[in-house]
Design an enzyme around this catalytic site. Structure first.
Site, PDB file in Angstrom:
ATOM      1  CD1 TRP A   1      -1.723  -2.383   1.717  1.00  0.00           C
ATOM      2  CD2 TRP A   1      -3.219  -1.084   0.706  1.00  0.00           C
ATOM      3  NE1 TRP A   1      -2.853  -3.142   1.529  1.00  0.00           N
ATOM      4  CE2 TRP A   1      -3.804  -2.368   0.912  1.00  0.00           C
ATOM      5  CE3 TRP A   1      -3.991  -0.087   0.088  1.00  0.00           C
ATOM      6  CZ2 TRP A   1      -5.102  -2.671   0.517  1.00  0.00           C
ATOM      7  CZ3 TRP A   1      -5.281  -0.390  -0.295  1.00  0.00           C
ATOM      8  CH2 TRP A   1      -5.826  -1.662  -0.090  1.00  0.00           C
TER       9      TRP A   1
ATOM     10  CG  ASN B   1       3.179 -15.094   8.424  1.00  0.00           C
ATOM     11  OD1 ASN B   1       2.139 -14.616   7.985  1.00  0.00           O
ATOM     12  ND2 ASN B   1       3.703 -16.209   7.927  1.00  0.00           N
TER      13      ASN B   1
ATOM     14  CD1 TRP C   1       6.671  -3.006   7.582  1.00  0.00           C
ATOM     15  CD2 TRP C   1       8.578  -4.074   8.023  1.00  0.00           C
ATOM     16  NE1 TRP C   1       7.693  -2.272   7.027  1.00  0.00           N
ATOM     17  CE2 TRP C   1       8.882  -2.903   7.285  1.00  0.00           C
ATOM     18  CE3 TRP C   1       9.626  -4.905   8.426  1.00  0.00           C
ATOM     19  CZ2 TRP C   1      10.178  -2.557   6.929  1.00  0.00           C
ATOM     20  CZ3 TRP C   1      10.917  -4.550   8.076  1.00  0.00           C
ATOM     21  CH2 TRP C   1      11.178  -3.400   7.334  1.00  0.00           C
ATOM     22  CG  HIS C   2       6.189  -7.886  13.808  1.00  0.00           C
ATOM     23  ND1 HIS C   2       7.248  -8.313  14.590  1.00  0.00           N
ATOM     24  CD2 HIS C   2       6.417  -8.402  12.571  1.00  0.00           C
ATOM     25  CE1 HIS C   2       8.076  -9.045  13.860  1.00  0.00           C
ATOM     26  NE2 HIS C   2       7.588  -9.114  12.626  1.00  0.00           N
TER      27      HIS C   2
END
Length: 569
Positions: A63, A551, A504-505
């Protein structure tokens, strides 16, 4: 057509849900994904690459207009300089983060999930979630009570005999510092260094989309995958969510479903809820949005794992020079800070043996110091407007809890000092505190221009030592030296506050909780409070971010909630 289930978001959670819910032939399932599809035989080479640097900085898979702040925002000093906006790569591709991430397949601490249960997520304690972690994986190395053998995602490790010289030296330095070697990071929870566990088979990434949306699954007549389809708004009939309005093929369409499941991640799922009038009432009214269900917890308590790097120039013999793996991370360390009342194994340091795809990246290695048991939870996701095309305002407020700041400063000093040991000096030189600045990110974008620039710079770095020192100090470093952070408390704190970034968590913005918790957004089965026919299943429902790359906890969560749905919960 009215689908039984519409899943909004084809990331890790959405891929699991689509596979599991459509396994029952009576269910009709629609999976909507804003990004591209990745069917067997057409998965982009950058996604399949065992080295993730070719995917996560590719603007075709993210994005691109999403910007966030990471530094603490002070509300007590109106004249203070506002924190800078940073790019935050959130995946926009089938498989979501699992299609672009570092492929680290760790689970977190047992205490993480016991804490979830204590916060009102009944049935999410460690003993209850372990079977679903095992259900996710097909472990290629170990066959014991800790691991699964029949899951959709293969996991493996690269053991020390195949590590490059830099990683081997780091292992010796860890042992000299008193940490032991663990063969398996996903067995008993204890401090030590280990080969990282990766969701990767035969040197190829296995994303959630590859593992769960395989050709056999795609052949099911009751499953429809609609890629390049962006959700615009949720559709309601009274208190019940009945569908999704989405832009597909350039045209708006309304898809109807008996149950709608948001799996858009901890940034976009709360944004969809708020645009539908589900969230903090005052914020919604300020934007002219009619309140459908006043849930003050939507978009609140955003968490991520703050990280800072201490890097160094790698001597030529210590670099990755083999051709059997494109991995850049082989080992990591889990250790305990020892601060009062903080669970063991709260810190995580990853060892990178190259820091980017280009030749300069191959010359730089680093310790990435990360606070994995994070207490900072003042981050927020808010709407800028009610327009679905506007990205939300995202403020992480990393290091807003003093315990996180103290542990980060200690980690930077701990591993900065490790660079000065004889073991590390044999494989590195010119250590420096590093930050993932916009300058670093721009050079990391795949382009011919960046390749030419970095090729020339790498040639100079391997030249005379005085030239190398000049380049590192003036072009690579961010204006602060290792000696500064080792000796000066104020300099160390200033650097850590400025340089700390999330990894990015993003998590926790639609938290699970009990009925009497006013900040809970969903129940333990993911059902959104105050409305019918709507669930959230992704990292946003975590009651607290676990001590893990997120993840595999997301995959576990989707497996567990899919099981609950299929059992009528």
């Amino acid at each position: 057509m009215i689908y039984d289930y519409i899943i909004v978001g084809g990331g890790s959670a959405g891929s699991v849900l689509a596979h599991r819910l459509s396994a029952r032939s009576a269910n009709t399932v629609l999976l909507i994904e804003a990004g591209i599809d990745t069917p067997h035989g057409k998965v982009p080479a950058a996604v399949l690459d065992s080295y993730p640097g070719t995917a996560y900085l590719n603007p075709a898979y993210t994005w691109n207009r999403l910007k966030v702040t990471t530094e603490v925002i002070s509300h007590n000093n109106p004249g203070e300089r506002p924190p800078p906006l940073r790019t935050y790569e959130q995946a926009r591709i089938l498989g979501g983060g699992s299609s672009i991430n570092g492929q680290l397949a760790n689970r977190g601490a047992p205490t993480d999930y016991d804490e979830w249960a204590s916060k009102g997520a009944t049935g999410w304690d460690w003993n209850s979630v372990l079977p679903f972690f095992k259900k996710v994986e097909r472990d290629m190395d170990f066959d014991d009570d800790w691991h699964g053998r029949d899951g959709r995602i293969p996991v493996r490790r690269i053991f020390p005999d195949l590590w490059p010289e830099h990683a081997k030296a780091v292992g010796k330095a860890f042992e000299q510092a008193g940490w032991k070697y663990l063969r398996d990071q996903n067995a008993g929870w204890e401090d030590g260094y280990f080969p990282i566990t990766i969701s990767n088979a035969y040197e190829r990434r296995v994303s959630a989309a590859i593992g769960y949306l395989d050709p056999g699954t795609r052949m099911r007549p009751n499953l429809t995958i609609s890629a390049n389809t962006q959700a615009m708004e949720l559709v309601f009939d009274g208190p019940r969510c009945t569908g999704v309005k989405a832009l597909a093929g350039g045209r708006p369409n309304v898809f109807e479903g008996r149950e709608i499941i948001l799996s858009c991640g901890a940034i976009h799922s709360p944004a969809h809820l708020m645009r539908a009038g589900i969230g903090p009432a005052a914020h919604l009214r300020d934007l002219g949005i009619e309140v459908r269900s006043a849930l003050p917890g939507v978009g609140q308590r955003l968490q991520d794992h703050p990280a800072v790097a201490v890097a160094a120039f790698l001597k030529p013999h210590a670099r990755i020079i083999h051709d059997y793996s494109r991995r850049h991370i082989y080992t990591a360390l889990r250790y305990s800070s020892g601060l009062p009342d903080i669970p063991a194994g709260d810190m995580f340091t990853v060892v990178t043996n190259k820091t980017s795809w280009h030749k300069v990246g191959e010359q730089i290695g680093s310790f990435i110091v990360t606070v994995y048991k994070t207490y900072s939870e003042t981050g927020t996701v808010k709407l800028r407007s009610k327009d679905w095309e506007d990205e939300p305002q995202v403020d992480f407020n990393l290091l807003s809890d003093q315990r996180d700041l103290e542990r980060m400063m200690d980690g930077v000093r701990r591993f900065g000092a490790m660079h000065l040991t004889p073991i590390m000096q044999a494989v590195t030189e010119f250590p420096f505190p590093a930050s993932y600045s916009d300058k670093v990110r721009q050079v990391g974008l795949l382009s011919r221009k960046n390749k030419l620039i970095t090729d020339a710079l790498a040639l100079a770095l391997d030249g005379p030592a005085p030239l190398r020192k000049y380049i590192i100090e003036n072009l690579v470093m961010e204006g602060i030296s290792l000696q500064d952070v080792l000796r000066d408390d104020d300099a160390c704190e200033a650097f850590v506050r400025r340089a700390a970034v999330g990894v990015w968590h993003a998590s926790c913005t639609c938290r699970m909780g009990s009925e009497d918790d006013p900040m809970a957004v969903v129940d333990p089965a993911g059902r959104v409070r105050g409305v019918e026919g709507l669930r959230v299943v992704d990292a946003s429902v975590f009651p607290a971010v676990p001590c893990a790359n997120t993840n595999f906890p997301v995959l576990m969560t989707a497996e567990k909630m899919a099981d609950a749905i299929l059992h009528g919960n």
